[in-house]
Design an enzyme around this catalytic site. Sequence first.
Site, PDB file in Angstrom:
ATOM      1  N   ARG A 177      -7.462  57.916  28.588  1.00  0.00           N
ATOM      2  CA  ARG A 177      -7.778  58.666  29.807  1.00  0.00           C
ATOM      3  C   ARG A 177      -8.923  59.669  29.661  1.00  0.00           C
ATOM      4  O   ARG A 177      -9.100  60.250  28.587  1.00  0.00           O
ATOM      5  CB  ARG A 177      -6.528  59.413  30.279  1.00  0.00           C
ATOM      6  CG  ARG A 177      -5.454  58.479  30.774  1.00  0.00           C
ATOM      7  CD  ARG A 177      -4.141  59.184  31.010  1.00  0.00           C
ATOM      8  NE  ARG A 177      -3.127  58.227  31.455  1.00  0.00           N
ATOM      9  CZ  ARG A 177      -2.452  57.425  30.628  1.00  0.00           C
ATOM     10  NH1 ARG A 177      -2.665  57.482  29.333  1.00  0.00           N
ATOM     11  NH2 ARG A 177      -1.569  56.573  31.106  1.00  0.00           N
ATOM     12  N   HIS A 229      -8.850  53.532  30.780  1.00  0.00           N
ATOM     13  CA  HIS A 229      -9.285  52.244  30.230  1.00  0.00           C
ATOM     14  C   HIS A 229     -10.565  51.686  30.871  1.00  0.00           C
ATOM     15  O   HIS A 229     -10.644  50.478  31.152  1.00  0.00           O
ATOM     16  CB  HIS A 229      -8.145  51.225  30.349  1.00  0.00           C
ATOM     17  CG  HIS A 229      -6.962  51.521  29.469  1.00  0.00           C
ATOM     18  ND1 HIS A 229      -7.037  52.313  28.340  1.00  0.00           N
ATOM     19  CD2 HIS A 229      -5.649  51.121  29.559  1.00  0.00           C
ATOM     20  CE1 HIS A 229      -5.848  52.377  27.770  1.00  0.00           C
ATOM     21  NE2 HIS A 229      -4.980  51.677  28.490  1.00  0.00           N
ATOM     22  N   HIS A 276      -5.884  45.948  23.047  1.00  0.00           N
ATOM     23  CA  HIS A 276      -4.623  46.275  23.725  1.00  0.00           C
ATOM     24  C   HIS A 276      -3.573  45.160  23.676  1.00  0.00           C
ATOM     25  O   HIS A 276      -2.932  44.853  24.687  1.00  0.00           O
ATOM     26  CB  HIS A 276      -4.937  46.646  25.176  1.00  0.00           C
ATOM     27  CG  HIS A 276      -3.964  47.591  25.820  1.00  0.00           C
ATOM     28  ND1 HIS A 276      -2.652  47.273  26.049  1.00  0.00           N
ATOM     29  CD2 HIS A 276      -4.112  48.837  26.289  1.00  0.00           C
ATOM     30  CE1 HIS A 276      -2.056  48.284  26.645  1.00  0.00           C
ATOM     31  NE2 HIS A 276      -2.914  49.256  26.804  1.00  0.00           N
ATOM     32  N   ASP A 323       3.912  56.978  24.208  1.00  0.00           N
ATOM     33  CA  ASP A 323       2.617  56.597  24.778  1.00  0.00           C
ATOM     34  C   ASP A 323       1.649  57.718  24.415  1.00  0.00           C
ATOM     35  O   ASP A 323       1.145  58.422  25.288  1.00  0.00           O
ATOM     36  CB  ASP A 323       2.742  56.409  26.297  1.00  0.00           C
ATOM     37  CG  ASP A 323       1.514  55.731  26.893  1.00  0.00           C
ATOM     38  OD1 ASP A 323       0.577  55.442  26.132  1.00  0.00           O
ATOM     39  OD2 ASP A 323       1.513  55.499  28.123  1.00  0.00           O
ATOM     40  N   GLU A 365      -3.008  50.877  19.576  1.00  0.00           N
ATOM     41  CA  GLU A 365      -4.398  50.907  20.041  1.00  0.00           C
ATOM     42  C   GLU A 365      -5.154  51.926  19.198  1.00  0.00           C
ATOM     43  O   GLU A 365      -5.008  53.129  19.402  1.00  0.00           O
ATOM     44  CB  GLU A 365      -4.452  51.310  21.512  1.00  0.00           C
ATOM     45  CG  GLU A 365      -3.588  50.476  22.436  1.00  0.00           C
ATOM     46  CD  GLU A 365      -3.250  51.230  23.720  1.00  0.00           C
ATOM     47  OE1 GLU A 365      -4.159  51.748  24.383  1.00  0.00           O
ATOM     48  OE2 GLU A 365      -2.058  51.332  24.056  1.00  0.00           O
TER      49      GLU A 365
HETATM   50  C1  GLA Z   1      -2.144  52.653  27.607  1.00  0.00           C
HETATM   51  C2  GLA Z   1      -1.803  53.844  28.391  1.00  0.00           C
HETATM   52  C3  GLA Z   1      -0.501  53.577  29.060  1.00  0.00           C
HETATM   53  C4  GLA Z   1      -0.586  52.351  29.898  1.00  0.00           C
HETATM   54  C5  GLA Z   1      -0.942  51.206  29.097  1.00  0.00           C
HETATM   55  C6  GLA Z   1      -1.096  49.970  29.955  1.00  0.00           C
HETATM   56  O1  GLA Z   1      -1.336  52.547  26.517  1.00  0.00           O
HETATM   57  O2  GLA Z   1      -1.750  55.005  27.643  1.00  0.00           O
HETATM   58  O3  GLA Z   1      -0.113  54.657  29.809  1.00  0.00           O
HETATM   59  O4  GLA Z   1      -1.536  52.512  30.882  1.00  0.00           O
HETATM   60  O5  GLA Z   1      -2.145  51.495  28.409  1.00  0.00           O
HETATM   61  O6  GLA Z   1      -0.160  49.872  30.938  1.00  0.00           O
END
Ligand code: GLA
Length: 376
Positions: free
Chosen positions: A104, A129, A203, A275, A340
């Site tokens: 982000r 993304h 991803h 996350d 990632e």
């Molecule tokens: C990343 C983001 C998540 C989500 C995934 C895809 O990991 O941090 O919040 O958006 O991609 O859904």
Amino acid sequence: MKLQRKIFALLLLMSFTAVAAAQTVTRQDYGKTSTGEYVYLYTLQNSHGLEAKITNYGGILVSLKVPDRNRKFADVVLGFNDLESYLTKNDPYMGALIGRYGNRIAKGRFTLNGVEYKLAVNNGENHLHGGIKGFDKVVWTGREIKTGTSPAVALTYLSKDGEEGYPGNLNVRVVYTLTDENELKIDYTATTDKDTVLNLTHHSYFNLAGEGNGDILNHLVSINANQFVPTDAGSIPTGELKNVAGTPFDFINPTAIGARINQDDEQLKFGNGYDHTWVINGKPGTMRVAAEAYEATSGRIMRVLTTEPGVQFYTGNFLNGTLTGKSGTVYARRTGFCFETQHYPDSPNQPSFPTTTLKKGQTYKSTTIYRFSVKR
Ligand code: GLA
């Protein structure tokens, strides 16, 4: 004696199969986009029979077949059976290359050299993304190559100045290599004709029991990180780095993904599970272990190595059972996890984070390896 002979015959057979599996890279038609661009599927195979299928649409890893402890192969990445599904349903970015900025950027804004750039806001009030049509949704130019004995595919893409709001004509090259050490290696390089920001990643959602084979909560995960990047409710970093010790984010020792995921913890609530970005120990720019996952029923182990400063560990919290995967199984919540490798989120607005600025004349370089083995 009889048994010994049997074992000998088996070993002989195994060595023949190993020799028989050629290291190859082939290309086949995969269809066309709605605007008529041709899309291909590249199949990479190493001498141990591991196989990776990659398409030049979004640079997506469509399938990855690796053996379990009994040499039984399974596809360990989530995904779809045809291009059409990737074109229309891949909101979770399954298997895709992510750019220009993985993760982000707060409110889709950043300032570089005194100029404010405005990007698409596609995740709450933030940019995620790469925007509306990120690198996961463009057609790359693919070329089969052989680096030494390893089959590889090189994907290149020219992202024009102003694409998705980012400055600079950016030339990106990503090479996927399937090595004989049972590694899927991803090398990223890029250059720009104007200063810009860049944070490329991959991803894939992994399930080491095989895609479509239940949730990932029993995988044992370790992450080589003493700190992680805490965020606000919108998953934007607060700017501090937090010690993992004494929190559900401590994966220094192998721990089941599900062991603490539902604990009453503010960060877990913000992420809807894991996350977050972990700050990988050791020197960014040098290759080091980021994380490892082990799945006990298959014996499969995946080790992730990278030159990146961080790794986003995402536990598929937003998968919600609306997508049907390759084997006809519905992808329910937490049926895949992502590692990632990347810089920290919102780095363009966080002066204390490692920089994501790519200057004109510089070459962006980054390598990540997903290495597979088994525990007997
Ligand atoms: C990343 C983001 C998540 C989500 C995934 C895809 O990991 O941090 O919040 O958006 O991609 O859904």
